[in-house]
Design a protein around this motif. Sequence first.
Motif: not given
Length: 172
Positions: A22-28, A31-43, A50-58
């Motif tokens: 499911v996470l591989t289908n989410i755009p971007g 790139y978030i996985f390039t942060i050292p220490g970010m894991r699948i369960a976290t994202l 949060v849902g879709d990040l395109s809903r947020y302008q800032h």
Amino acid sequence: MLATYELKQQQFEQVMKEIEDVLTNIPGVEYIFTIPGMRIATLAGFFAEVGDLSRYQHPRQIQKLAGLNLKENRSGKHRGKTRISKRGRPKLRALLYKVIRPLVAKNSVFKALHMYYTTRQQNPLCKQQSLVALCCRLLRIIFVLARKQVVYDMEKMMKDTSLCNQVQHLAA
């Protein structure tokens, strides 16, 4: 008991594989996985809240959703303490806090930023205040990496070059 354990382990691995799909289908996300220490369960937890990040302008909108925005208790001439509002989603706030603790412990950049926030000359923060500030910074980083689809870079994370030099000095 061992058979039950093995069954639960297989179910866990299957669920984690589905989450990864499911996470591989989410755009971007890559790139978030390039942060050292970010894991699948976290994202997975982050995008579940949060849902879709395109809903947020800032990124401040996500910060407010998490309840990490500052509020000041004030009435008439009385000015109270400034604290986080805690009016957002408590699970998202808890997730960010649980993510930032190991990042401060293991990631040299976040560790140096935490050291800078707590030891700076003007307006030094308490340790918990520094962790909340780093949670907000992590939110902004995740937002930018996912929206602009760029790879995590420490130099780009530091806006002020003097801050970058101080943090690199503290990290060394």
